[in-house]
Design a protein around this motif. Structure first.
Motif, PDB file in Angstrom:
ATOM      1  N   THR A 113      12.003  10.463 -17.750  1.00 13.82           N
ATOM      2  CA  THR A 113      12.102  11.766 -17.095  1.00 13.82           C
ATOM      3  C   THR A 113      11.251  11.785 -15.825  1.00 13.82           C
ATOM      4  OG1 THR A 113      10.269  12.629 -18.427  1.00 13.82           O
ATOM      5  CG2 THR A 113      12.500  12.904 -19.302  1.00 13.82           C
ATOM      6  N   GLU A 114      11.496  12.773 -15.003  1.00 11.98           N
ATOM      7  CA  GLU A 114      10.752  12.889 -13.749  1.00 11.98           C
ATOM      8  C   GLU A 114       9.358  13.457 -14.025  1.00 11.98           C
ATOM      9  OE1 GLU A 114      12.352  14.072  -9.477  1.00 11.98           O
ATOM     10  OE2 GLU A 114      11.906  15.834 -10.686  1.00 11.98           O
ATOM     11  N   ARG A 115       8.321  12.795 -13.430  1.00 13.36           N
ATOM     12  CA  ARG A 115       6.936  13.202 -13.649  1.00 13.36           C
ATOM     13  C   ARG A 115       6.201  13.313 -12.316  1.00 13.36           C
ATOM     14  NH1 ARG A 115       6.664   8.067 -15.815  1.00 13.36           N
ATOM     15  NH2 ARG A 115       8.889   8.152 -15.330  1.00 13.36           N
ATOM     16  N   ALA A 116       5.119  14.102 -12.336  1.00 18.26           N
ATOM     17  CA  ALA A 116       4.258  14.250 -11.155  1.00 18.26           C
ATOM     18  C   ALA A 116       3.010  13.409 -11.374  1.00 18.26           C
ATOM     19  CB  ALA A 116       3.887  15.713 -10.941  1.00 18.26           C
ATOM     20  N   VAL A 117       2.742  12.450 -10.444  1.00 17.76           N
ATOM     21  CA  VAL A 117       1.603  11.540 -10.539  1.00 17.76           C
ATOM     22  C   VAL A 117       0.803  11.631  -9.240  1.00 17.76           C
ATOM     23  CG1 VAL A 117       0.854   9.149 -10.868  1.00 17.76           C
ATOM     24  CG2 VAL A 117       2.872  10.007 -12.086  1.00 17.76           C
ATOM     25  N   THR A 118      -0.533  11.785  -9.376  1.00 20.01           N
ATOM     26  CA  THR A 118      -1.418  11.861  -8.212  1.00 20.01           C
ATOM     27  C   THR A 118      -2.153  10.536  -8.059  1.00 20.01           C
ATOM     28  OG1 THR A 118      -1.731  14.233  -8.547  1.00 20.01           O
ATOM     29  CG2 THR A 118      -3.351  13.093  -7.183  1.00 20.01           C
ATOM     30  N   VAL A 119      -2.147   9.987  -6.840  1.00 20.87           N
ATOM     31  CA  VAL A 119      -2.774   8.695  -6.556  1.00 20.87           C
ATOM     32  C   VAL A 119      -3.892   8.910  -5.539  1.00 20.87           C
ATOM     33  CG1 VAL A 119      -2.406   6.334  -5.756  1.00 20.87           C
ATOM     34  CG2 VAL A 119      -0.581   7.536  -6.997  1.00 20.87           C
ATOM     35  N   GLY A 121      -9.772   7.239   0.145  1.00 22.17           N
ATOM     36  CA  GLY A 121     -10.224   8.571   0.512  1.00 22.17           C
ATOM     37  C   GLY A 121      -9.117   9.586   0.683  1.00 22.17           C
ATOM     38  N   ARG A 122      -7.895   9.256   0.336  1.00 18.55           N
ATOM     39  CA  ARG A 122      -6.768  10.174   0.488  1.00 18.55           C
ATOM     40  C   ARG A 122      -6.118  10.419  -0.879  1.00 18.55           C
ATOM     41  NH1 ARG A 122      -2.714   8.063   4.876  1.00 18.55           N
ATOM     42  NH2 ARG A 122      -1.751  10.050   4.239  1.00 18.55           N
ATOM     43  N   THR A 123      -5.467  11.591  -0.972  1.00 24.49           N
ATOM     44  CA  THR A 123      -4.788  11.974  -2.219  1.00 24.49           C
ATOM     45  C   THR A 123      -3.300  12.131  -1.944  1.00 24.49           C
ATOM     46  OG1 THR A 123      -6.752  13.145  -3.005  1.00 24.49           O
ATOM     47  CG2 THR A 123      -4.658  13.669  -4.075  1.00 24.49           C
ATOM     48  N   ARG A 124      -2.485  11.493  -2.778  1.00 22.93           N
ATOM     49  CA  ARG A 124      -1.032  11.574  -2.631  1.00 22.93           C
ATOM     50  C   ARG A 124      -0.433  11.929  -3.995  1.00 22.93           C
ATOM     51  NH1 ARG A 124      -2.870   7.066  -0.013  1.00 22.93           N
ATOM     52  NH2 ARG A 124      -2.406   6.884   2.222  1.00 22.93           N
ATOM     53  N   THR A 125       0.480  12.907  -4.031  1.00 24.37           N
ATOM     54  CA  THR A 125       1.177  13.308  -5.264  1.00 24.37           C
ATOM     55  C   THR A 125       2.664  13.025  -5.094  1.00 24.37           C
ATOM     56  OG1 THR A 125      -0.443  15.036  -5.731  1.00 24.37           O
ATOM     57  CG2 THR A 125       1.678  15.185  -6.863  1.00 24.37           C
ATOM     58  N   THR A 177       6.157   1.928 -14.592  1.00 26.53           N
ATOM     59  CA  THR A 177       4.770   1.471 -14.663  1.00 26.53           C
ATOM     60  C   THR A 177       3.943   2.173 -13.597  1.00 26.53           C
ATOM     61  OG1 THR A 177       5.150  -0.370 -13.136  1.00 26.53           O
ATOM     62  CG2 THR A 177       5.494  -0.812 -15.488  1.00 26.53           C
ATOM     63  N   VAL A 178       2.605   2.117 -13.791  1.00 25.48           N
ATOM     64  CA  VAL A 178       1.685   2.689 -12.796  1.00 25.48           C
ATOM     65  C   VAL A 178       1.817   1.949 -11.475  1.00 25.48           C
ATOM     66  CG1 VAL A 178      -0.757   2.987 -12.255  1.00 25.48           C
ATOM     67  CG2 VAL A 178       0.088   3.564 -14.528  1.00 25.48           C
ATOM     68  N   ARG A 179       2.039   0.637 -11.533  1.00 20.01           N
ATOM     69  CA  ARG A 179       2.200  -0.137 -10.296  1.00 20.01           C
ATOM     70  C   ARG A 179       3.361   0.403  -9.465  1.00 20.01           C
ATOM     71  NH1 ARG A 179       0.557  -5.260  -8.930  1.00 20.01           N
ATOM     72  NH2 ARG A 179      -0.071  -5.673 -11.090  1.00 20.01           N
ATOM     73  N   GLU A 180       4.494   0.708 -10.116  1.00 17.50           N
ATOM     74  CA  GLU A 180       5.643   1.242  -9.382  1.00 17.50           C
ATOM     75  C   GLU A 180       5.315   2.606  -8.778  1.00 17.50           C
ATOM     76  OE1 GLU A 180       9.061   1.322 -11.856  1.00 17.50           O
ATOM     77  OE2 GLU A 180       9.035  -0.826 -12.286  1.00 17.50           O
ATOM     78  N   ALA A 181       4.600   3.455  -9.534  1.00 16.81           N
ATOM     79  CA  ALA A 181       4.236   4.778  -9.007  1.00 16.81           C
ATOM     80  C   ALA A 181       3.325   4.659  -7.795  1.00 16.81           C
ATOM     81  CB  ALA A 181       3.564   5.598 -10.113  1.00 16.81           C
ATOM     82  N   VAL A 182       2.361   3.727  -7.822  1.00 18.17           N
ATOM     83  CA  VAL A 182       1.455   3.518  -6.676  1.00 18.17           C
ATOM     84  C   VAL A 182       2.249   3.035  -5.467  1.00 18.17           C
ATOM     85  CG1 VAL A 182      -0.457   2.111  -5.837  1.00 18.17           C
ATOM     86  CG2 VAL A 182      -0.574   3.143  -8.109  1.00 18.17           C
ATOM     87  N   GLU A 183       3.189   2.142  -5.685  1.00 17.01           N
ATOM     88  CA  GLU A 183       4.010   1.662  -4.574  1.00 17.01           C
ATOM     89  C   GLU A 183       4.870   2.788  -4.008  1.00 17.01           C
ATOM     90  OE1 GLU A 183       6.163  -1.600  -6.146  1.00 17.01           O
ATOM     91  OE2 GLU A 183       4.442  -2.987  -6.143  1.00 17.01           O
ATOM     92  N   GLU A 184       5.411   3.662  -4.872  1.00 16.52           N
ATOM     93  CA  GLU A 184       6.201   4.785  -4.371  1.00 16.52           C
ATOM     94  C   GLU A 184       5.342   5.755  -3.563  1.00 16.52           C
ATOM     95  OE1 GLU A 184       8.402   6.752  -7.386  1.00 16.52           O
ATOM     96  OE2 GLU A 184       9.398   4.939  -8.117  1.00 16.52           O
ATOM     97  N   ALA A 185       4.032   5.780  -3.839  1.00 17.85           N
ATOM     98  CA  ALA A 185       3.126   6.632  -3.059  1.00 17.85           C
ATOM     99  C   ALA A 185       2.774   6.005  -1.710  1.00 17.85           C
ATOM    100  CB  ALA A 185       1.852   6.903  -3.856  1.00 17.85           C
TER     101      ALA A 185
END
Length: 468
Positions: A246-252, A256-260, A267-275
């Motif tokens: 399902t679709e989820r909201a992840v904050t990276v 020094g910067r914040t991306r949601t 995986t977390v690696r894929e979410a970080v790359e999408e950010a």
């Protein structure tokens, strides 16, 4: 049977009367069997009885009925009786017909009663048979048909039709529900689905025929989700494997910067790359990179730089002592010198987001094993004295030769101990090992034995001190 009327024509005209006052044009059913048209008449109850049952004896064929005279349309049939003498009023024929007519009702009832009973019995059985039959609608996994059954409840109906159901199948009404004509029975087969929902695996059952229907039944929010197969794919009785993210909201947090981001990454690696964040070298995250990202989770990117440092450490050797009866008590001789071992340890030095971390041991290598030191310990009792040498000043001799030190060794390494024995002389006197390793008492004992053999000659410079 109701009175039937047949029109006949006598010799006196179609509407005339015979000479004896009887109406020649109307005859009742009671008199017809004795008239001209007896073969054309058959009681209705006989025909009905033979029609209803097949268990009654067969009816013998009746002789064929002669054809009726041809007539012109609209003109009544004319039947010409056989010629004979005219019947007188009140003659024998009239009396015979009246007698037979008087006897007929009782004879007719005797024939009608058994056949009426048979008809009533068969009619009652037919009514009960029809009452037990039910017309129902049966739907099995979407295939509907109408059938007739004598089953009393749903379970009997399914058994009659060979429909096998399991624990995960849905039956409506319930299997024990009574059946009535016009009822509808539906059977929906259960299908196993090996569902992996947001990284968590489980097996579920559904009666839906498609993936989309199964998601609706299971209450899975499929909008914006990743599906491992098409929503329209049919689900067979054997089931299928389905992966849903399902679709989820992840904050990276990184640099020094914040991306949601909203993602359905595995995986977390894929979410970080999408950010839009790139990991380099030893960079890592606050949670494992191969873990499943949860809704609302915060992931911190750790920028790591580091090096390795190798350190060598000594391993202390052990000392093993063994008793030696050839040595005097208090005497210890090192039979094997010990050697420390060597261990090489690698430490990881890291700096995380600019902060130096405590060195972390990464691995250890044994370079050299330690060697055990072996020491022999004397157990032989000491001699009490040496005749002829006990009264000499051995303390003065030792002070002159070695300064009174039992472990003293001359600069050349040839002589050692209190009295500066060489090894050859020491061994000839019964000593073991080196003289400087023996105790002071043993050295004095060996020196007294040497004096008995050779006098003060072995100590040319200090021997005179023995008599001082």
């Amino acid at each position: 049977m109701s009175t039937s009327q047949y029109e006949t024509y006598g010799p006196y005209g179609p509407y005339g009367h015979d000479p004896y006052g009887h109406d020649a044009s109307v005859h009742t059913a009671e008199t017809l069997p004795y008239g001209l048209w007896e073969d054309t008449y058959r009681p209705a109850y006989e025909a009905e009885a033979y029609f209803v049952t097949e268990s009654l004896p067969p009816v013998p064929p009746r002789p064929p009925v002669p054809p009726l005279p041809r007539q012109t349309a609209g003109v009544p049939r004319r039947v010409i009786p056989e010629p004979g003498p005219p019947t007188k009023p009140g003659g024998r024929a009239v009396r015979r017909r009246r007698a037979r007519s008087a006897e007929r009702p009782e004879s007719t009832m005797r024939r009608l009663l058994p056949q009426a009973l048979v008809v009533a019995f068969l009619a009652g059985g037919t009514t009960a048979f029809v009452a037990e039959d039910k017309a129902v609608e049966l739907s099995v996994d979407g295939r509907q048909r109408t059938l007739h059954t004598f089953a009393d409840d749903v379970s009997e109906l399914l058994a009659e039709e060979g429909v096998r159901v399991g624990a995960h199948d849905v039956i409506a009404p319930a299997p024990g529900a009574a059946l009535a004509s016009g009822d509808e029975v539906a059977v929906q087969y259960g299908r196993p689905v090996r569902l992996t929902l947001d990284g968590r695996r489980r097996e579920v059952w559904t009666t839906a025929h498609t993936v989309e229907g199964a998601l609706d039944q299971l209450g899975v929010r499929a909008e914006g989700a990743y599906l491992s197969t098409s929503r329209s794919r049919p689900i067979g009785r054997a089931g299928l494997a389905l992966d849903v993210r399902t679709e989820r909201a992840v904050t990276v947090l990184a640099d020094g910067r914040t991306r949601t981001v909203r993602t359905n990454a595995a995986t977390v690696r894929e979410a970080v790359e999408e950010a839009g964040i790139t990991l380099r070298g030893q960079d890592t995250t606050s949670v494992p990179l191969d873990s499943f990202p949860r809704d609302g989770q915060t992931v911190t990117v750790l920028r790591v730089t580091g090096s390795r440092e190798v350190r060598e450490e000594q391993i202390p050797f052990q000392v093993r002592r063994t008793e030696d009866p050839s040595l005097l008590k208090g005497t210890e001789v090192v039979a094997q010198a010990g050697q420390p071992g060597l261990r090489r340890t690698t430490y990881l030095l890291r700096t995380v987001n600019g902060v130096r971390q405590k060195p972390r041991r990464e691995g250890t290598e044994l370079v050299r094993m330690p060697r055990t030191q072996v020491v022999r310990v004397g157990t032989r009792p000491r001699p009490t004295a040496v005749d002829g040498a006990d009264d000499l000043n051995w303390h003065a001799l030792a002070a002159c030769e070695s300064g009174g030190r039992p472990d003293a060794v001359d600069p050349s390494g040839t002589y050692g101990g209190l009295y500066q024995f060489d090894n050859r002389t020491w061994h000839s006197l019964g000593g073991k090992g080196r003289p400087q390793d023996a105790s002071a008492e043993e050295q004095t004992y060996r020196a007294k034995k040497l004096y008995i053999r050779r006098g003060a000659a072995p100590w040319p410079h200090c021997g005179g001190r023995l008599h001082s």
